[in-house]
Design a protein around this motif. Structure first.
Motif, PDB file in Angstrom:
ATOM      1  N   ALA A  56     -10.515  52.027  16.679  1.00 10.05           N
ATOM      2  CA  ALA A  56     -10.651  50.599  16.990  1.00 10.05           C
ATOM      3  C   ALA A  56     -11.606  49.940  16.001  1.00 10.05           C
ATOM      4  O   ALA A  56     -12.547  50.567  15.514  1.00 10.05           O
ATOM      5  N   THR A  75      -6.560  47.552  15.828  1.00  6.67           N
ATOM      6  CA  THR A  75      -6.686  48.064  17.195  1.00  6.67           C
ATOM      7  C   THR A  75      -8.024  47.660  17.791  1.00  6.67           C
ATOM      8  O   THR A  75      -9.065  47.821  17.150  1.00  6.67           O
ATOM      9  N   TRP A  76      -7.982  47.148  19.001  1.00  6.17           N
ATOM     10  CA  TRP A  76      -9.194  46.731  19.700  1.00  6.17           C
ATOM     11  C   TRP A  76      -9.342  47.478  21.020  1.00  6.17           C
ATOM     12  O   TRP A  76      -8.346  47.843  21.653  1.00  6.17           O
ATOM     13  N   LEU A 133      -5.964  54.511  22.512  1.00  6.09           N
ATOM     14  CA  LEU A 133      -6.510  53.932  21.284  1.00  6.09           C
ATOM     15  C   LEU A 133      -6.102  54.705  20.042  1.00  6.09           C
ATOM     16  O   LEU A 133      -5.638  54.120  19.053  1.00  6.09           O
TER      17      LEU A 133
END
Lengths: 214, 214, 214, 214
Positions: A78, A51-52, A41
């Motif tokens: 994230a 970003t997830w 991440l």
């Protein structure tokens, strides 16, 4: 349209794909995010791409060895997370608590579901979005919008019956721009895809093809 | 009002309680059922009492060693089953498949949930009934109808918003006739209880006290 | 040799198979047991056949809705139980606690494992027997004793290295008397089988064929 | 002696603790590692401290959304991983596959277990180290070496009976240098600790106190 590229546990270079997604998103104006492995991440987020997380655990700070704490996921950069992907099915009570965890730290939430009935169920828990992904179509290359368009329209109806503000995404077999347009015509506001980009020889070309008709 | 006496894994004599339930139900006209251990289902059903499973597995006939097949539960004499009790929380997809399994063999279904949001969620899967049981009140002796009456009315509203035909039960801390009346006044059509009967010195007296005000 | 016929969740008549097993066991002197669905245990045990559980939960008496309490399994007439079948893989700590539960009520125990390393692991927990069943061979009709005989001899060695008193069984693809003889020659003291009997057109003939060479 | 500081999901600053661990390890010569949340692995590893995962999933590259892929954990800079912590109990088959995953990428492995029997079981799966942590002592401040020293010596014996090369660690309630010395005298080659450092007002002082007697 929102496009979420799920890297699963694929043997891809997450940074290369993150940069491709960032560049195509910037150039096209289409909202595209990447969901890498939790351990990737922070490196992915450093590229500047949206970003997830692929998952967060239904826990708060405490003695939870091996958990994926929402605070740590957010801390790594994230801004959203998936929950209940068909490869990571959760207990109902844990979807509820996972949503609470995500909301606690401001992560956008997309809860996956197998069918329209389950879309209605997860919508009742108050996520930002739900995604319908018939498990039998995942990885097939046959898009849900073509194989069974009623699943998408029924999912949209099921979510709307609970709360009009919940977005509906669809996934499974999505890989081309044509698939995106079909999904949009059926009422979906976004798509989930994975191998079509993560396993592409040329991720940039795959992404450009994807957003071209939008 | 429907009363479901859940014997859990308590060290009680399931036949003695089944006979008490049968007799009090017959004498009072109140619909009371017993949910014993799966291994006790057939012996309990032979008493003539209304018999429920505590759980059925989300499977069909096949290679599922260690499962609790709905067909076997029905074959043993059960006419209904609980799903997703707080001591046996299930994956959302498995609640959906467990309901399909129960319906396949004609078992009545009651799906448990922690709170009104989860009641709304499980209602979307189409059970016959939902039961709201705040985990923090289970086994306390403080009835949910007194400790937090809004949970019951909110659960009734959440289920009704999905489907008016779904019954709403409540559980946790229920043990007296007064608790039943309170539950009914809040909109519940039934109650789940356990230790109040299963651990009573005199189960018949406990049951008679329970149904007396109805 | 010990033969355990696992009925899984197959669409068979458990009483008919139980009676066939009882009769062939009596006539041949071979120790054959049947493991039906938990809900069928008491009816199966009433036939007089040796009856096993497919699983017991790692719990004691208490608030464990949906569990398979060892006391209830024994009460229904079972004299043994499987644990950790490949279709019902358990946490290591739960195998340990499941064994404690089974021993508390005097049930014989057979813990399944995928490979010789896992056989060594479960042997350390002190069961009466371990069973090696390579998952990739289950239901294939190709017996483990033929497809990969080293797995059986390695499993026997792994169990012996821990405790010489633990019996080793093998399973997966076993259906004929020839398979039993091969298993015995490799050091197994018993076999697990399922579809070869449970799905046979004539269970008595299948069982007689099985024990004929012994 | 090896010291593993498990940050669990505690509300601590993982970088501050990583730097403290690095500095005290360098100054004292004692081998101390930190196991942060997966999402913090790469930032922690960048401090130069020895970095461990709290868990890896029993999977290879592929369609495993929400998994903790060993390759990603190693890629983020970890050189070891825990498995089967009492807060994250795993199926026996998944401990086996998790070890295979860790070994595939060269991660050192420590598998936790509740008691000496389970230590013997996990030792049979071939990890680099096993750690005995009685769950009832975790977080109590009463060290296992004082509360129940036999558990440590029995765990050492159980591991040695399987393979002399497997290190044995102990955990639960360890927080002082005196606890470390006791653990070493009982045969442990390392300790696992958590709140004693992660929740300390002054992590450096806590660590210095810990390694002082060594």
């Amino acid at each position: 349209m929102f496009v979420l590229v799920n890297l699963k546990a694929y043997p891809c270079d997450p940074i290369e794909i993150a940069e491709a997604v960032r560049d195509v998103s910037d150039a096209s104006g289409v909202d595209i995010a990447v969901a890498p492995q939790t351990a990737h991440l922070s490196q992915v987020a450093e590229t500047g791409v949206e970003t997830w997380g692929q998952h967060v655990s239904p826990v708060e700070h405490g003695s939870h060895t091996g958990s994926t704490l929402a605070e740590a996921v957010a801390d790594a950069g994230a801004t959203g997370t998936m929950l209940n992907h068909s490869e990571n099915r959760l207990k109902l009570a844990d979807i509820d608590a996972g949503l609470a965890a995500a909301e606690r730290v401001g992560l956008d939430t997309t809860v996956c579901a197998n069918n329209p009935e389950q879309v209605g169920a997860v919508a009742a828990l108050g996520p930002d979005a739900v995604a319908v992904e018939p498990p039998e179509l995942i990885g097939t290359g046959t898009p849900v919008s073509k194989a069974d368009p009623d699943i998408v329209t029924d999912a949209v109806a099921a979510a709307e019956a609970v709360d009009e503000n919940i977005s509906v995404f669809c996934g499974a077999g999505i890989s081309t721009g044509e698939d995106l347009v079909s999904a949009r015509e059926l009422g979906a506001e976004g798509v989930l895809l994975a191998s079509g980009v993560a396993k592409a020889d040329d991720p940039i070309a795959a992404l450009e093809d994807l957003v071209e008709p939008l």
